[in-house]
Scaffold this active site. Structure first.
Site, PDB file in Angstrom:
ATOM      1  N   ARG A 192      -7.737  -1.300   8.900  1.00 19.74           N
ATOM      2  CA  ARG A 192      -8.769  -0.106   8.819  1.00 19.74           C
ATOM      3  C   ARG A 192      -8.949   0.390  10.420  1.00 19.74           C
ATOM      4  O   ARG A 192      -9.857   0.779  10.887  1.00 19.74           O
ATOM      5  CB  ARG A 192     -10.085  -0.527   8.518  1.00 19.74           C
ATOM      6  CG  ARG A 192     -10.604  -0.185   7.027  1.00 19.74           C
ATOM      7  CD  ARG A 192     -11.786  -0.940   6.766  1.00 19.74           C
ATOM      8  NE  ARG A 192     -12.636  -0.143   5.650  1.00 19.74           N
ATOM      9  CZ  ARG A 192     -13.290  -0.693   4.807  1.00 19.74           C
ATOM     10  NH1 ARG A 192     -13.700  -2.168   4.764  1.00 19.74           N
ATOM     11  NH2 ARG A 192     -13.948   0.198   3.930  1.00 19.74           N
ATOM     12  N   CYS A 193      -7.685   0.765  10.777  1.00 19.74           N
ATOM     13  CA  CYS A 193      -7.792   1.066  12.284  1.00 19.74           C
ATOM     14  C   CYS A 193      -7.120   2.615  12.617  1.00 19.74           C
ATOM     15  O   CYS A 193      -7.484   3.060  13.379  1.00 19.74           O
ATOM     16  CB  CYS A 193      -6.823   0.160  12.969  1.00 19.74           C
ATOM     17  SG  CYS A 193      -5.036   0.839  12.786  1.00 19.74           S
ATOM     18  N   GLU A 224     -12.240   4.170   6.812  1.00 20.95           N
ATOM     19  CA  GLU A 224     -12.046   3.418   7.903  1.00 20.95           C
ATOM     20  C   GLU A 224     -13.255   3.743   8.939  1.00 20.95           C
ATOM     21  O   GLU A 224     -13.381   2.922  10.203  1.00 20.95           O
ATOM     22  CB  GLU A 224     -10.817   3.723   8.537  1.00 20.95           C
ATOM     23  CG  GLU A 224      -9.821   2.962   7.572  1.00 20.95           C
ATOM     24  CD  GLU A 224      -8.222   3.263   8.157  1.00 20.95           C
ATOM     25  OE1 GLU A 224      -7.980   4.235   8.469  1.00 20.95           O
ATOM     26  OE2 GLU A 224      -7.421   2.427   7.975  1.00 20.95           O
ATOM     27  N   GLN A 284       0.867  -1.386   0.002  1.00 22.48           N
ATOM     28  CA  GLN A 284      -0.109  -0.153  -0.009  1.00 22.48           C
ATOM     29  C   GLN A 284       0.794   1.200   0.094  1.00 22.48           C
ATOM     30  O   GLN A 284       0.347   2.364  -0.072  1.00 22.48           O
ATOM     31  CB  GLN A 284      -0.804  -0.128   1.242  1.00 22.48           C
ATOM     32  CG  GLN A 284      -1.849  -1.253   1.591  1.00 22.48           C
ATOM     33  CD  GLN A 284      -2.465  -1.158   2.558  1.00 22.48           C
ATOM     34  OE1 GLN A 284      -2.656  -2.227   3.321  1.00 22.48           O
ATOM     35  NE2 GLN A 284      -3.127  -0.202   3.267  1.00 22.48           N
TER      36      GLN A 284
END
Lengths: 794, 291, 174
Positions: A369-370, A739, A222
C-alpha cells in the site's frame, strides 16, 4: 417521465452493498487454494537457513526415495533449462532456485512435487544441503563499507553492492536556498522493513496441457496480464497459449505483484510432469522471501526562514533492496515516486539523491500500500515538517498552514517536477483540527502534564500522486501503464463488464458497475463485473499503487461513453429523428422538442441486435484503453492523540481523526472501508509491526509471533471526515484512495508520541515505537534508531 | 505447516494412557490442549513416535474449590474455563488476572493450565502464577501418584520433572492461610504476543501484616523465575511503599532477561520493577479503601 | 460402483498409520480415513471440500481457520482431524439455511464488515459463539472476543459494527 434516481440505481455516491459479499459470507469464495484440478500434485519449497553461503552440494537422493514423491527440482536442473535465473520487474535478475550461493535466509533452494503436501514437506526435510557460510550484510552501511563482501558476484560488471544511484530536483537552486536559510533543520531516520502480509499467502496452480499446448496458471497475482507476458518471455511459451487466472484474492497490498520463484518452478514442474502442480506458500515463506516494503534510510534537511517559510529541502535516501532488485515500479524512477514528497507545500527548491543497495535479505522493496514509495516520501516529509516546526518553536498546524500551496495556485509545479492540479489543503487541515478539538487538547495536555501524564497530538498532512500513469513518463519494463475496460451490453439491456484491473478486496465488482450506472443509467445490479482471467479480460496493468479508480475506472467511464454514443444513434433511429435532436438523461434518450418521446437504454440495446439503421454494425459492445493524462492528487489530514506511559514506554491511542479528499466518491461505504484499513496498517507500523535481522542475517519477523499484526483489541476506532475536490481530468472526477491512509497515517502516530515526549528533546524514535524504544528515549533523552542488526547480548 | 508422521492413540482411562506412555519408551507425548504441542509439530521442532490423546478421558476437565480453600485444576480444564470461572473471582485474584491474558480467546478454548505447566515455556504465564501461589503438580505413573512443587516441576526451558511414563493429572493451589491478594501483569504488544515480561504477585495478609508472599517472573530468564528474595522482603510487615520498592528492586535483580528484539535486558528489568510496584500498590490501596 | 466414479487414490503404504474419524459437520455425519497427522483444517478443506475455512499462518495466530467445535471456536489448523472423532463441527457453510442467511452473515454485508473475505468465515463463527453466549455485548466485549482473529483489510471497525448489527437483529431489534 421522471428521470431515474441515480442513487436508487446504484450510481455514483451510492453506498450500495457489495456484490462480492454474497459469496464470501457463505464461504463460497474461490481463492486459488480452493481450486482442485484432476490429477493435481503438490509442491513444497526447501529454503535456505543461512543468509549468505556458498552451496557446496545438494543431495536429494533420500527425497526421491519417499513414496509419493514425483519430482525433486534443484537449481542445477533449472539451470539446464535456462530457468535458474529470471528477470525482475526492475531490470535485474533473481534466482529461481539457488545454484552457486544463497543470498538471503529463506531463499529458495529446491522444490519437491508429491502426491500431497505432507509428503512433499517430508521430502524437503530429507534433502541434505552442504553450505559454506559467508559473511553476512544486514544493512546498507555494511553493504557500502570498503571491502564488503560482494553479494551479487553472479552479475557481470557488478563490483560492489550498489544497485543504483539516482537524483532529481535542482541542486544549485537548493544549495542557494540553504545558503540563505536562517535555520537548517535536520533529521535522520529509518523506515523499517515491513511486509504487506495479506491474510492469504501467495501460490499458484500450474496446469500445462500437453495435448493442447496450453498453459493455465491459477495465481495469486494483482497483475495477471503482466504475468502472462513475463511467463511468455521467461518460459519461452507463446503468449496466446498462456492463460493466467487470478481468482478471488485474500488481500494483496502489493505482495502479489512480483513474480516469485514458486510460480516459475510450479510451471516447469507441470510441464515436466504433465499434471497440474499446486504450490501453496506458508506464512513463513511469505514473510521471509516475498515482496517486502520500506527498509529505507533518510537524511533530510530543510532550509527555513525565521518566520517559518520553507526555502528548500534536501533529501538523501539509502534503500535496502535485499539480494535482488525486484521492485515493481515505473522504470524511470529508481526510487519510485519518492520525489513526490513535499508536493502539498509551496517550496521553491528541492534536491533528492537516492542510492539503492544490496543486502543479504529478501529481494524487493516496493509493496504494501505504498504507491511506489509514496508511503516513504510522505512519512519522511511529515517527520521533517514536525522536526522543523519544533526547531523553529512554531505551532505544528500553523507551520503547515503557512507553507501549504494555496487553493488558487493550481496547477502547481512541485520543486521535484510533479504537476498537482487541485487541492484544498487548508480546509482539510482545519476540518481535522476542529474534529480533534485542537485547542482543547493543548489544554488537556498541559493539565495532564502537571499530574505526570504524557499526552501528545500528531498531525500528518499530504497530497500524493495516484494512478500511474501517463505513457510519457510511466512504464514497467517498457510496458506503458494504461488500463482497460470491455463492456458488452446484451440485448435485454443487461451488461457484462471486464477490466484489466484486479480487485483484492477493494470491491471492483460493486464499484465499476456504479460507474456504468452513472454513465448509461443501467442499474448497477444489471451490470456484472469480471476481472482476473487473461483469456477474457482486456489487457491491463493490474491493481496496485491505488491506480484502479484513476485508470481502470476512467476506462470504464470511457467505454460506457462509447456505448452511449452508439446508443444515441440507435435512439435517433428508433425515434425517427436526427441525432442532433436527441437529448440524454439518466437511462433515457428523448426528443428535445418533444420530451415525452423517448427510448430507454434497454430499448436501444434491443435495437442494436434487431433494428439497426442501415450501415450500422450490429451489437452494443466496446472496449476502451485509457492512458491517463496525469496522476490524480488526493490529499488528507490525519491527526492522532496518544497517551504515553513514562514508566513502561507503552502508548495508547486516544483518538484518530481522518479527513480525506479523494474527489468524487463512487461508493462512500467502500471508500471509508479503504481508509480504515489503511489507518490500521499505519497504526500497526507505528506501534508494533516490523521485520528485522540479527547480525547473522536471521530474519526476525518471519512468522506472526514476531511479525505483529494488531487485533481488534489494540486497533483504535477511527473518525472519518471528507472534503471533495473533483479531479479536473478524470472522467468522473474521482481520485485514488486505497493507499492514502497507509501513506499518511504513520506520521500522525509517530508525531503524536514524539509530541508527548517533546520535553526530552528527542527528535526521532524509529518505527515501530516499541515500549523499550520509547522508554529509552524518555529516560536517556537521545534519539533511538531501530536499524538492524538487532541488539543482543552476544 | 505439515506435521511429521506419528502414531496416535486415544485412551479412555488414565491407566491406559500411562501404559501407552510406558510402552512408548520416552518417544511418546501427551496431547491435551495441543495449543503448544501441535504448533511445535507443524514447525517440526518435535517428532514424537506416538501421540497419546487424553481428551477422551472423563473426569479431568474440572476446576474446583475445596471447602478449605484449596483450588484443584484438572488436566483438561481449559484456560477459558478459568477465565469464565465463577469460583475464582474474589478468591483467587492472581489466577483470575492471568487467565484472560493467556494467548487469545480461541486458543483459550483448547489450551489447558496443566498442559501449560508441562510445556514449561519460559514464556508461559501459568507457571509464574502457580509458582507465586506456591502450588504443586500431581503426577500419576505406573507406580501411583506423587506431588511435585511447581518450582521443582519446571526444571528448565521446555523441561519438566515428569518421568517419561507419568502424566500430570492436576495442579493444586494451596488454600491461603491469610487473606489472599495480588494479580498478574504482562507486557504484550498485542493479544497473543509472548510476554516481553510478566509478573505474578501473591500476598497473604493477616492483621495488616504480610504472612506469605510469592513473586514469579515470566519471559525474563531461561525458565520461570521464582523471585524468592523479593517475596521474602515483604513478609512480616505491612505493605509500605518502602517494602514495595525494595521487593520491586529485588525482583528486578532476580530477573535474568536477554537483550533481544523485544528490548534490552535493562528495559525488561524495569518492566519487572514497575509491575511489582503497580501490583503491590494496588493491593495496598485496596486494603486502605476497605479499611 | 460409486468408487469407479471417484478418482482412484493409491493405497497407503503399510507403515503409514491410518485411522477412521467420524464426525458431524454442519449437522451431517461424515467419515474419513486419515493419517493422525492430518490437521482438522485440511480434513475440512481437502477431505470434505468445505473450502470456506481458510489457513493464513503457521503459528496459530491468525484465526482464519476458526470453526466451531462442539459449539466453541477453535483454530482448526491447531487440531488434528482425528481429535474430531465423535464431535460436532460447524463451518461457515453451516451458518445459512437453504433459504436464509444467519443474521451474522447479513450483518457483515450490511455493515461492510469484509473486503477480501479471507478472514470472514472465522470472524463470523467466533462472533456467532459470542452472541450465543452474550446476546447483548458491548463494543469492547466484541473486540475482546474477536482478538484471536486477524484482519488485514477492514481495520475491524466495521466488523464490530456488523456483529452489533447481528446482535440487535437476533434480539429482534433491527
Amino acid at each position: 417521465m421522471t428521470a431515474l434516481d441515480e442513487i436508487k440505481i446504484g450510481g455514483l455516491g451510492s453506498s450500495r452493498k457489495r456484490v462480492e459479499d454474497n459469496r464470501f459470507i457463505r464461504g463460497k469464495g474461490n481463492y486459488f487454494d480452493d481450486v482442485v484440478l484432476p490429477g493435481m500434485l503438490h509442491m513444497e519449497i526447501l529454503r535456505s537457513p543461512l543468509a549468505h553461503a556458498r552451496i557446496r552440494s545438494i543431495d536429494t537422493s533420500k527425497a526421491w526415495d519417499i513414496p509419493g514423491v514425483r519430482l525433486v527440482l534443484t537449481g542445477e536442473m533449472m539451470a539446464a533449462r535456462n530457468l535458474a535465473w529470471m528477470p525482475t520487474l526492475s531490470y535485474d535478475t533473481q534466482a529461481v532456485l539457488a545454484t552457486d550461493k544463497v543470498r538471503f535466509q529463506g531463499q529458495e533452494v529446491a522444490a519437491v512435487i508429491a502426491d500431497d503436501p505432507y509428503i512433499a514437506k517430508d521430502a524437503c526435510e530429507a534433502i541434505v544441503v552442504d553450505y559454506e557460510p559467508l559473511p553476512v550484510i544486514v544493512n546498507p552501511t555494511q553493504s557500502l563499507a570498503p571491502g564488503a563482501p560482494l553479494i551479487r558476484d553472479d552479475k557481470e560488471n557488478q563490483h560492489d553492492n550498489v544497485v543504483f544511484d539516482w537524483e532529481v530536483g535542482d541542486k544549485d537552486g537548493t544549495d542557494r536556498a540553504f545558503e540563505q536559510a536562517d535555520l537548517v533543520s535536520r533529521l535522520d531516520l529509518h523506515y523499517p522493513r515491513s511486509h504487506p502480509s495479506p491474510l492469504e499467502c501467495c501460490g499458484s496452480i500450474a496446469d500445462f496441457n500437453r495435448a493442447t499446448s496450453k498453459l493455465t496458471v491459477y495465481m495469486t497475482t494483482q497483475a495477471p496480464h503482466i504475468i502472462r507476458a513475463a511467463v511468455a518471455l521467461v518460459a519461452e511459451l507463446p503468449e496466446q497459449m498462456i492463460r493466467i487466472i487470478s481468482p478471488d484474492l485474500g488481500g494483496g497490498f502489493g505482495n502479489k505483484v512480483p513474480v516469485y520463484p514458486g510460480y516459475v518452478v510450479s510451471i516447469l514442474a507441470s510441464i515436466l510432469l504433465e499434471r497440474p502442480v499446486k504450490w501453496v506458500e506458508d506464512r513463513s515463506g511469505n514473510l521471509i522471501s516475498t515482496g517486502f516494503a520500506r527498509d529505507i534510510y533518510l537524511h533530510g534537511e530543510m532550509a527555513l526562514r525565521k518566520d517559518g517559510k520553507i526555502l528548500g529541502v534536501r533529501m538523501h535516501t539509502t534503500s535496502d533492496h535485499g539480494a535482488f532488485f525486484s521492485d515493481a515500479q515505473p522504470s524511470k524512477f529508481k526510487i519510485g515516486l519518492m520525489h513526490s514528497a513535499f508536493s502539498c507545500y509551496d517550496i521553491p527548491a528541492a534536491h533528492l539523491t537516492a542510492r539503492g543497495t544490496y543486502t543479504n535479505k529478501a529481494p524487493g522493496g516496493v509493496a504494501y500500500r505504498c504507491s511506489f514509495r509514496v508511503t516513504e516520501a510522505m512519512f519522511f516529509q511529515e517527520r521533517m515538517v514536525q522536526a522543523a516546526a519544533d526547531d523553529l518553536g512554531m505551532d505544528q498546524a500553523e507551520f503547515r498552514r503557512m507553507n501549504f500551496v494555496k487553493d488558487d495556485d493550481f496547477p502547481h509545479r512541485t520543486p521535484y517536477g510533479f504537476l498537482t492540479d487541485s487541492g484544498q489543503y487548508r480546509k482539510c487541515l482545519d476540518l481535522g483540527l476542529e474534529a480533534i478539538g485542537y485547542q482543547d487538547f493543548q489544554k488537556q495536555k498541559a493539565e495532564a502534564k502537571s499530574r505526570g501524564r504524557l499526552l501528545g497530538i500528531g498531525i500528518s498532512t499530504m497530497t500524493e500522486p495516484l494512478g500511474a500513469g501517463n505513457s510519457r513518463e510511466y512504464d514497467i519494463l517498457g510496458i506503458k501503464m494504461f488500463d482497460s475496460a470491455d463492456l458488452k451490453v446484451h440485448m435485454t439491456g443487461k451488461a457484462l463488464l471486464r477490466t484489466g484491473a484486479k480487485t483484492q478486496g477493494q470491491g471492483h465488482e460493486t464499484t465499476w458497475a456504479q460507474i456504468v450506472a452513472h454513465e448509461l443509467g443501467i442499474p448497477a445490479e444489471d451490470v456484472t463485473v469480471e476481472e482476473g482471467d487473461t483469456d477474457t479480460a482486456p489487457f491491463g496493468m493490474g491493481t496496485y499503487a491505488s491506480r484502479s479508480t484513476p485508470v481502470a475506472g476512467a476506462a470504464v467511464a470511457m467505454v460506457s461513453r462509447k456505448i452511449r454514443a452508439k446508443a444515441r444513434k440507435l435512439a435517433a433511429h428508433l425515434l425517427e429523428v436526427s441525432e442532433e435532436d436527441i437529448e440524454w438523461e439518466l437511462g433515457r434518450f428523448y426528443v428535445r422538442s418533444a420530451p415525452n418521446r423517448g427510448v430507454s437504454i434497454q430499448e436501444c440495446a434491443m435495437a442494436a441486435y434487431s433494428n439497426m439503421p442501415d450501415g450500422m454494425e450490429p451489437g452494443l459492445e466496446n472496449t476502451a484503453y485509457y492512458d491517463p493524462p496525469n496522476l490524480t492528487w488526493p490529499f488528507a489530514c490525519y491527526i492522532a492523540t496518544v497517551e504515553v506511559d513514562p514508566q513502561t514506554g507503552v502508548w495508547d491511542v486516544l483518538r484518530v481523526v481522518a479527513v480525506d479528499d479523494c474527489g468524487v466518491r463512487i461508493n462512500p461505504m467502500i471508500v471509508e472501508g479503504q481508509i480504515m484499513g489503511g489507518l490500521t496498517e499505519a497504526y500497526a507500523m507505528a506501534n508494533m509491526q516490523f521485520i528485522t535481522f540479527d547480525a547473522d542475517g536471521n530474519c526476525i519477523g518471519s512468522n506472526f509471533m514476531d511479525y505483529l499484526l494488531p487485533t481488534a483489541w489494540e486497533t483504535p476506532g477511527f473518525e472519518l471526515h471528507e472534503v471533495v475536490t473533483p479531479c479536473p481530468h478524470h472522467p468522473i472526477g474521482a481520485k485514488g484512495i486505497g493507499e492514502c491512509a497507509t501513506v499518511g497515517g504513520p506520521a500522525a502516530f509517530v508525531n503524536a508520541v514524539m509530541d508527548a515526549i517533546k520535553d526530552t528533546g528527542v527528535r526521532n524514535v524509529d518505527m515501530p515505537l516499541l515500549p523499550d524504544r520509547v522508554y529509552e528515549a524518555i529516560t536517556q533523552r537521545h534519539d533511538v534508531s531501530g536499524a538492524p542488526p538487532v541488539k543482543s547480548d552476544d | 505447516m505439515y506435521p511429521p508422521r506419528f502414531r496416535y492413540e486415544a485412551p479412555r482411562s488414565l491407566d491406559e494412557a500411562i501404559g501407552l506412555l510406558h510402552d512408548g519408551g520416552g518417544e511418546a507425548k501427551v496431547l491435551a490442549g495441543g495449543q503448544s504441542l501441535i504448533p511445535l509439530l507443524k514447525l517440526r521442532f518435535a517428532s514424537p513416535d506416538l501421540l497419546v490423546d487424553i481428551n477422551g478421558i472423563a473426569g479431568l476437565d474440572y476446576h474446583q474449590l475445596d471447602p478449605d480453600g484449596t483450588i484443584r485444576v484438572g488436566a483438561l480444564c481449559r484456560h477459558a474455563d478459568l477465565e469464565h470461572s465463577t469460583l475464582l473471582p474474589g478468591k483467587q485474584p492472581v489466577m483470575a488476572a492471568a487467565a484472560p491474558l493467556i494467548a487469545d480467546p480461541i486458543v483459550r478454548n483448547r489450551g489447558t493450565l496443566v498442559g501449560s505447566l508441562c510445556h514449561a515455556d519460559p514464556q508461559g504465564d501459568w507457571a509464574s502464577v502457580v509458582t507465586a501461589l506456591g502450588g504443586h503438580v500431581v503426577a500419576q505413573g505406573p507406580g501411583g501418584r506423587r506431588t511435585i512443587p511447581v518450582a521443582d516441576f519446571v526444571s528448565g526451558p521446555f523441561q519438566n520433572a515428569l518421568a517419561y511414563d507419568e502424566i500430570a493429572v492436576e495442579a493444586v493451589i494451596p488454600a491461603p492461610r491469610g487473606e489472599l491478594a495480588g494479580g498478574y501483569l504482562k507486557l504484550e504488544r498485542r493479544v497473543g504476543d509472548f510476554a516481553t515480561a510478566g509478573v505474578a504477585v501473591a500476598v497473604e495478609r493477616s492483621g495488616g501484616s504480610v504472612s506469605r508472599a510469592g513473586i514469579a517472573l515470566t519471559g525474563v530468564g531461561s525458565s520461570t523465575i521464582n523471585a524468592t528474595d523479593a517475596a521474602q522482603a515483604l513478609v512480616g510487615g505491612a505493605l509500605s511503599a518502602d517494602r514495595i520498592a525494595q521487593a520491586a528492586d529485588l525482583a528486578a535483580q532476580a530477573a535474568q532477561p536477554r537483550t533481544d528484539h523485544r528490548g534490552s535486558a535493562d528495559f525488561k528489568r524495569q518492566i519487572v520493577r514497575t509491575f511489582v510496584v503497580r501490583l503491590l500498590t494496588r493491593v495496598a490501596d485496596s486494603e486502605e479503601k476497605a479499611a | 460402483m460409486t468408487s469407479l466414479f471417484e478418482e482412484i487414490t493409491p493405497e497407503p503404504a503399510s507403515d503409514v498409520p491410518v485411522r477412521r474419524v467420524t464426525l458431524t459437520i454442519n449437522g451431517e455425519r461424515r467419515a474419513a480415513e486419515v493419517e493422525p497427522r492430518l490437521l482438522l483444517a485440511h480434513l475440512l478443506r481437502q477431505g470434505f471440500r468445505l473450502t470456506g475455512t481458510h489457513t493464513g499462518c503457521d503459528t496459530t495466530n491468525c484465526g482464519a481457520c476458526t470453526v466451531l467445535f462442539d459449539g466453541r471456536p477453535v483454530k482448526s489448523c491447531t487440531m488434528l482431524a482425528v481429535q474430531a472423532d465423535g464431535h460436532d463441527v460447524t463451518t461457515v457453510e453451516g451458518l445459512a439455511t437453504a433459504s436464509e442467511l444467519d443474521p451474522i452473515q447479513e450483518g457483515f454485508k450490511q455493515e461492510h464488515g469484509l473486503q477480501c473475505g479471507f478472514c470472514t468465515p472465522g470472524m463470523m463463527l467466533t462472533a456467532k459463539a459470542l452472541l450465543d453466549e452474550n446476546p447483548n455485548p458491548s463494543e469492547d466485549e466484541v473486540r475482546w472476543a474477536l482478538s484471536g482473529n486477524l484482519c488485514r483489510c477492514t481495520g475491524y471497525q466495521n466488523i464490530v459494527k456488523a456483529v452489533l448489527w447481528a446482535a440487535a437483529k437476533r434480539r429482534g431489534e433491527s
